[in-house]
Design a protein around this motif. Structure first.
Motif, short mmCIF file in Angstrom:
data_model
loop_
_atom_site.label_atom_id
_atom_site.label_comp_id
_atom_site.label_asym_id
_atom_site.label_seq_id
_atom_site.Cartn_x
_atom_site.Cartn_y
_atom_site.Cartn_z
N PHE A 106 1.90 1.72 -3.50
CA PHE A 106 0.71 2.11 -4.26
C PHE A 106 0.42 3.60 -4.08
O PHE A 106 0.18 4.32 -5.05
CB PHE A 106 -0.47 1.27 -3.80
N ALA A 107 0.46 4.07 -2.83
CA ALA A 107 0.16 5.48 -2.55
C ALA A 107 1.24 6.40 -3.10
O ALA A 107 0.95 7.52 -3.55
CB ALA A 107 0.00 5.69 -1.04
N LEU A 119 0.82 -1.21 0.00
CA LEU A 119 0.00 0.00 0.00
C LEU A 119 0.86 1.26 0.00
O LEU A 119 0.49 2.27 -0.62
CB LEU A 119 -0.93 0.00 1.21
N PHE A 127 1.19 5.50 -7.69
CA PHE A 127 0.03 4.80 -8.25
C PHE A 127 0.11 4.65 -9.76
O PHE A 127 -0.29 3.64 -10.33
CB PHE A 127 -1.25 5.55 -7.87
N PRO A 157 -3.84 -3.94 -4.00
CA PRO A 157 -3.98 -2.88 -2.99
C PRO A 157 -5.38 -2.81 -2.38
O PRO A 157 -5.54 -2.58 -1.18
CB PRO A 157 -3.64 -1.60 -3.76
N CYS A 206 -3.78 6.35 0.67
CA CYS A 206 -4.44 5.71 -0.48
C CYS A 206 -5.78 6.38 -0.76
O CYS A 206 -6.14 6.62 -1.93
CB CYS A 206 -4.65 4.22 -0.21
N GLU A 208 -8.56 4.43 -8.89
CA GLU A 208 -7.79 3.41 -8.18
C GLU A 208 -8.55 2.66 -7.09
O GLU A 208 -8.25 1.53 -6.80
CB GLU A 208 -6.52 4.05 -7.59
#
Length: 341
Positions: free
Chosen positions: A86-87, A83, A90, A100, A122, A133
């Motif tokens: 991802f954050a 995560l 992205f 995620p 996120c 997302e």
């Protein structure tokens, strides 16, 4: 493989008193055997390979999720790291990678408070990238996810609502997380009512930010709005709040209801996540006949939904806060009501 043999020996006759043909018995036993075999394979996977099985599954990854739960201690830090990546970046992610999203559900189910700030980051992507997302996660399960992770810290939730880099939908998830904490008996109702009153009076959000104000008002409705009506009425009269979500007349009626009865009714909308696989089982991607929607376009006009089929006319008016007659389990305003807006 004693575990597999034990399942293979289980018969369909153990599952139901109804009579079955021999072919049906053999087919059911085969399903049980294959399911046990699939689970055994996932259990034997390393945490890293287990994560890979959650990235782009074509069908609901029931066995992988079950295996993840059995290896929670080793998997938790990997989910948080995923995560964080991802954050932070992205745009480098494959648009079909759902790891995620599943990670957020699992961490919320396990109440991993250490992931709270990362999950907030996120949620902030919703404003930066137009909702692609995370889609339905923020608007449908965002409140219970944040409530499960925040250690009942109302200050932390309020600070998040004051960030300038988040969408009104993400703020709404934080407002309603406070409501969830009340309904779960984690914080006193008066504490949240006072915070909402302070927000209404201080007006920290731009007047033109109708989404944020509508989300705050909607959260007050779920909390039983009697003490807040003096602050809520002007927002409707000035056209700041979208009356489609809930009308002023509905607010007036709700404020006159018995508080305990109202809170019990709204509690059904804030059930904690206890089974990730079940919670995501309605997703359209698991249905072979479904076509994935362009979530950027869908979220730009409202919130990404799971493509509900409009309920047939029943000859009577469905209230916005009534259960949707299509049978989805959602409120009408969050389901088929969107399609008629």
């Amino acid at each position: 493989m004693p575990q597999l043999r034990a399942v293979r020996q289980q018969s369909i006759f153990d599952l139901s008193p109804t009579a079955f043909t021999r072919e049906e018995v053999e087919m059911q036993n085969l399903r049980l055997f294959l399911r046990a075999a699939a689970y055994q394979c996932t259990v034997n996977k390393s945490p890293e390979s287990l994560l890979q099985s959650l990235r782009n599954p074509r069908t609901l990854p029931f066995e992988a999720i079950k295996a993840a739960k059995s290896d929670r201690e080793r998997l938790t830090p990997l989910l948080i790291q995923e995560l964080q990546k991802f954050a932070a970046d992205f745009q480098s992610y494959d648009q079909g990678d759902i790891l995620p999203v599943i990670a957020i559900y699992l961490l919320a189910e396990w109440e991993v408070a250490e992931s709270f700030e990362t999950v907030l980051d996120c949620f902030a992507l919703d404003d930066k990238y137009g909702g692609y997302e995370l889609g339905d996660l923020i608007t449908e399960d965002g409140p219970v996810i944040l409530a499960a992770l925040c250690r009942a810290d109302l200050d932390a939730l309020e600070r998040f609502t004051e960030r300038k880099d988040i969408s009104g939908w993400a703020r709404g998830a934080a407002f309603k997380a406070m409501v969830a904490l009340v309904l779960w008996d984690k914080v006193p109702r008066d504490d949240v009512v006072n915070r909402f009153a302070w927000l209404f009076r201080r007006k920290p959000f731009a007047r033109r930010d109708g989404i944020t104000w509508t989300q705050l008002v909607d959260a007050a409705f779920e909390l039983h709005p009697a003490e807040l009506m003096d602050e809520i009425r002007p927002l409707f009269r000035q056209g700041i709040v979208d009356p489609f979500a809930t009308t002023l007349e509905e607010f007036e009626r709700e404020a006159k209801r018995d508080q305990a009865t109202s809170l019990r009714q709204h509690a059904d909308s804030f059930r904690p996540i206890t089974d990730t696989a079940q919670r995501i089982s309605y997703w359209g991607r698991w249905k072979a006949s479904s076509v994935l929607h362009d979530s950027n376009a869908a979220h730009a006009s409202s919130k990404l939904t799971a493509s509900p089929v409009p309920a047939p006319s029943t000859g009577w008016k469905v209230g916005r806060n009534d259960p949707c007659p299509c049978g989805s389990g959602k409120k009408y305003k969050k389901c088929c009501g969107r399609l008629t807006q």
